[in-house]
Design a protein around this motif. Structure first.
Motif, PDB file in Angstrom:
ATOM      1  N   ILE A  40       0.827  -1.201   0.000  1.00 47.59           N
ATOM      2  CA  ILE A  40       0.000   0.000   0.000  1.00 47.59           C
ATOM      3  C   ILE A  40       0.867   1.259   0.000  1.00 47.59           C
ATOM      4  CG2 ILE A  40      -1.952  -1.128   1.137  1.00 47.59           C
ATOM      5  CD1 ILE A  40      -0.959   0.193   3.784  1.00 47.59           C
ATOM      6  N   VAL A  41       0.238   2.391  -0.267  1.00 48.56           N
ATOM      7  CA  VAL A  41       0.944   3.669  -0.224  1.00 48.56           C
ATOM      8  C   VAL A  41       1.099   4.087   1.237  1.00 48.56           C
ATOM      9  CG1 VAL A  41       0.827   6.118  -0.824  1.00 48.56           C
ATOM     10  CG2 VAL A  41       0.098   4.387  -2.483  1.00 48.56           C
ATOM     11  N   ASN A  42       2.328   4.335   1.620  1.00 49.51           N
ATOM     12  CA  ASN A  42       2.630   4.783   2.978  1.00 49.51           C
ATOM     13  C   ASN A  42       2.686   6.304   3.029  1.00 49.51           C
ATOM     14  OD1 ASN A  42       5.156   5.320   5.091  1.00 49.51           O
ATOM     15  ND2 ASN A  42       3.691   3.792   5.765  1.00 49.51           N
ATOM     16  N   GLU A  43       3.252   6.900   1.966  1.00 49.83           N
ATOM     17  CA  GLU A  43       3.401   8.359   1.931  1.00 49.83           C
ATOM     18  C   GLU A  43       3.636   8.803   0.489  1.00 49.83           C
ATOM     19  OE1 GLU A  43       6.513  11.770   3.601  1.00 49.83           O
ATOM     20  OE2 GLU A  43       6.621   9.755   4.419  1.00 49.83           O
ATOM     21  N   THR A  44       3.100   9.960   0.140  1.00 49.38           N
ATOM     22  CA  THR A  44       3.424  10.597  -1.138  1.00 49.38           C
ATOM     23  C   THR A  44       3.860  12.013  -0.824  1.00 49.38           C
ATOM     24  OG1 THR A  44       1.164  11.377  -1.446  1.00 49.38           O
ATOM     25  CG2 THR A  44       1.727   9.272  -2.488  1.00 49.38           C
ATOM     26  N   SER A  45       4.713  12.552  -1.690  1.00 50.00           N
ATOM     27  CA  SER A  45       5.158  13.924  -1.454  1.00 50.00           C
ATOM     28  C   SER A  45       5.567  14.573  -2.766  1.00 50.00           C
ATOM     29  CB  SER A  45       6.346  13.940  -0.496  1.00 50.00           C
ATOM     30  OG  SER A  45       6.795  15.268  -0.298  1.00 50.00           O
ATOM     31  N   SER A  46       5.317  15.873  -2.847  1.00 51.23           N
ATOM     32  CA  SER A  46       5.800  16.639  -3.992  1.00 51.23           C
ATOM     33  C   SER A  46       6.997  17.498  -3.572  1.00 51.23           C
ATOM     34  CB  SER A  46       4.676  17.515  -4.546  1.00 51.23           C
ATOM     35  OG  SER A  46       4.151  18.322  -3.524  1.00 51.23           O
ATOM     36  N   ASP A  47       7.470  17.304  -2.341  1.00 50.19           N
ATOM     37  CA  ASP A  47       8.628  18.041  -1.824  1.00 50.19           C
ATOM     38  C   ASP A  47       9.853  17.696  -2.675  1.00 50.19           C
ATOM     39  OD1 ASP A  47      10.928  18.849  -0.193  1.00 50.19           O
ATOM     40  OD2 ASP A  47       9.473  19.107   1.425  1.00 50.19           O
ATOM     41  N   GLN A  48      10.557  18.702  -3.153  1.00 58.28           N
ATOM     42  CA  GLN A  48      11.701  18.491  -4.042  1.00 58.28           C
ATOM     43  C   GLN A  48      12.980  18.092  -3.298  1.00 58.28           C
ATOM     44  OE1 GLN A  48      11.508  18.740  -7.593  1.00 58.28           O
ATOM     45  NE2 GLN A  48       9.348  18.701  -7.056  1.00 58.28           N
ATOM     46  N   SER A  49      12.966  18.150  -1.993  1.00 55.48           N
ATOM     47  CA  SER A  49      14.164  17.890  -1.197  1.00 55.48           C
ATOM     48  C   SER A  49      14.446  16.390  -1.077  1.00 55.48           C
ATOM     49  CB  SER A  49      13.981  18.498   0.197  1.00 55.48           C
ATOM     50  OG  SER A  49      14.900  17.939   1.100  1.00 55.48           O
ATOM     51  N   TYR A  50      15.666  15.999  -1.452  1.00 59.12           N
ATOM     52  CA  TYR A  50      16.053  14.594  -1.296  1.00 59.12           C
ATOM     53  C   TYR A  50      16.125  14.235   0.186  1.00 59.12           C
ATOM     54  CZ  TYR A  50      18.232  10.138  -2.472  1.00 59.12           C
ATOM     55  OH  TYR A  50      18.479   8.790  -2.622  1.00 59.12           O
ATOM     56  N   GLU A  51      16.493  15.208   1.011  1.00 56.62           N
ATOM     57  CA  GLU A  51      16.536  14.982   2.458  1.00 56.62           C
ATOM     58  C   GLU A  51      15.154  14.603   2.991  1.00 56.62           C
ATOM     59  OE1 GLU A  51      19.168  14.717   4.550  1.00 56.62           O
ATOM     60  OE2 GLU A  51      20.259  14.848   2.659  1.00 56.62           O
ATOM     61  N   LYS A  52      14.134  15.261   2.488  1.00 57.69           N
ATOM     62  CA  LYS A  52      12.761  14.964   2.902  1.00 57.69           C
ATOM     63  C   LYS A  52      12.422  13.517   2.546  1.00 57.69           C
ATOM     64  CE  LYS A  52       8.502  16.031   4.146  1.00 57.69           C
ATOM     65  NZ  LYS A  52       8.170  15.730   5.516  1.00 57.69           N
ATOM     66  N   PHE A  53      12.855  13.086   1.380  1.00 58.92           N
ATOM     67  CA  PHE A  53      12.639  11.696   0.971  1.00 58.92           C
ATOM     68  C   PHE A  53      13.324  10.743   1.954  1.00 58.92           C
ATOM     69  CE2 PHE A  53      14.608   8.126  -1.470  1.00 58.92           C
ATOM     70  CZ  PHE A  53      13.483   7.330  -1.508  1.00 58.92           C
ATOM     71  N   LEU A  54      14.596  11.018   2.264  1.00 58.17           N
ATOM     72  CA  LEU A  54      15.326  10.134   3.176  1.00 58.17           C
ATOM     73  C   LEU A  54      14.669  10.087   4.554  1.00 58.17           C
ATOM     74  CD1 LEU A  54      19.055  10.868   2.287  1.00 58.17           C
ATOM     75  CD2 LEU A  54      17.628   8.949   1.562  1.00 58.17           C
ATOM     76  N   GLU A  55      14.112  11.211   4.984  1.00 59.24           N
ATOM     77  CA  GLU A  55      13.432  11.258   6.291  1.00 59.24           C
ATOM     78  C   GLU A  55      12.197  10.359   6.312  1.00 59.24           C
ATOM     79  OE1 GLU A  55      12.554  15.369   7.071  1.00 59.24           O
ATOM     80  OE2 GLU A  55      14.691  15.891   7.113  1.00 59.24           O
ATOM     81  N   SER A  56      11.648  10.055   5.151  1.00 61.96           N
ATOM     82  CA  SER A  56      10.453   9.211   5.099  1.00 61.96           C
ATOM     83  C   SER A  56      10.787   7.719   5.228  1.00 61.96           C
ATOM     84  CB  SER A  56       9.685   9.460   3.801  1.00 61.96           C
ATOM     85  OG  SER A  56      10.391   8.906   2.713  1.00 61.96           O
ATOM     86  N   LEU A  57      12.069   7.382   5.172  1.00 57.99           N
ATOM     87  CA  LEU A  57      12.480   5.985   5.326  1.00 57.99           C
ATOM     88  C   LEU A  57      12.738   5.709   6.809  1.00 57.99           C
ATOM     89  CD1 LEU A  57      15.008   5.735   2.349  1.00 57.99           C
ATOM     90  CD2 LEU A  57      12.588   5.065   2.385  1.00 57.99           C
ATOM     91  N   PRO A  58      12.020   4.766   7.402  1.00 63.78           N
ATOM     92  CA  PRO A  58      12.182   4.520   8.837  1.00 63.78           C
ATOM     93  C   PRO A  58      13.531   3.869   9.159  1.00 63.78           C
ATOM     94  CG  PRO A  58      10.690   2.908   7.886  1.00 63.78           C
ATOM     95  CD  PRO A  58      11.029   3.877   6.790  1.00 63.78           C
ATOM     96  N   GLU A  59      14.048   4.206  10.319  1.00 61.32           N
ATOM     97  CA  GLU A  59      15.349   3.661  10.724  1.00 61.32           C
ATOM     98  C   GLU A  59      15.302   2.165  10.966  1.00 61.32           C
ATOM     99  OE1 GLU A  59      18.010   5.374  13.836  1.00 61.32           O
ATOM    100  OE2 GLU A  59      16.892   7.195  13.337  1.00 61.32           O
ATOM    101  N   ASN A  60      14.160   1.663  11.464  1.00 68.37           N
ATOM    102  CA  ASN A  60      14.103   0.279  11.911  1.00 68.37           C
ATOM    103  C   ASN A  60      13.044  -0.571  11.235  1.00 68.37           C
ATOM    104  OD1 ASN A  60      16.171   0.730  13.906  1.00 68.37           O
ATOM    105  ND2 ASN A  60      14.628   1.844  15.065  1.00 68.37           N
ATOM    106  N   ASP A  61      12.633  -0.183  10.026  1.00 69.75           N
ATOM    107  CA  ASP A  61      11.678  -1.025   9.314  1.00 69.75           C
ATOM    108  C   ASP A  61      11.884  -0.879   7.809  1.00 69.75           C
ATOM    109  OD1 ASP A  61       9.770  -2.950   9.007  1.00 69.75           O
ATOM    110  OD2 ASP A  61       8.105  -1.730   9.731  1.00 69.75           O
ATOM    111  N   CYS A  62      11.331  -1.816   7.071  1.00 72.60           N
ATOM    112  CA  CYS A  62      11.519  -1.869   5.622  1.00 72.60           C
ATOM    113  C   CYS A  62      10.464  -1.039   4.901  1.00 72.60           C
ATOM    114  CB  CYS A  62      11.435  -3.314   5.148  1.00 72.60           C
ATOM    115  SG  CYS A  62      12.601  -4.419   5.965  1.00 72.60           S
TER     116      CYS A  62
END
Length: 142
Positions: A40-62
């Protein structure tokens, strides 16, 4: 359906097409539902920041993700854009989660037409902007 019996939800394909064709999103993050039966979709974003993308990846889950990766060609030859598929499976994630995500990846990956590159990440250094840029641009973008 994947080997694990996990299906790709229609909303996941719709979100991918919004990114690819509609350019509505910069990235889409996918996860398995609570029953581990659908992607399923967990999150969508139109934010252009690659940092914002990395922040959406959880530290302890896939997670799985697609990112519309823009970069400059060396020598000022212009810009390129590639859709990159990420399999995020950090070392700190639960073993069961890593196994289910690994066995379910093909179902999602096959459903997403138009992906240019695949990135496997087990820690944030493997999904850093520089690392991904080097991989998708053939290493010549420095």
């Amino acid at each position: 359906m994947s080997r694990s019996g996990v299906a790709v939800a229609d909303e996941s394909l719709a979100a991918f097409n919004e990114l690819k064709l509609g350019k509505k999103f910069k990235f889409v993050v996918f996860s398995l539902n609570d029953k581990k039966t659908q992607i399923i979709v967990n999150e969508t974003s139109s934010d252009q920041s690659y940092e914002k993308f990395l922040e959406s990846l959880p530290e302890n889950d896939c997670r799985y993700a697609v990112y519309d990766f823009d970069y400059e060609l060396p020598g000022g030859e212009g810009k390129r854009s590639k859709i990159v598929f990420y399999t995020w499976s950090p070392d700190t994630a639960p073993v069961r989660s890593k196994m289910v995500y690994a066995s379910s990846k093909d179902a999602l990956r096959r459903a997403l037409n138009g992906v240019a590159s695949d990135i496997q990440g087990t820690d944030f250094s493997e999904v850093s902007y520089e690392t991904v840029l080097e991989k998708i641009s053939g290493g010549g973008a420095h």
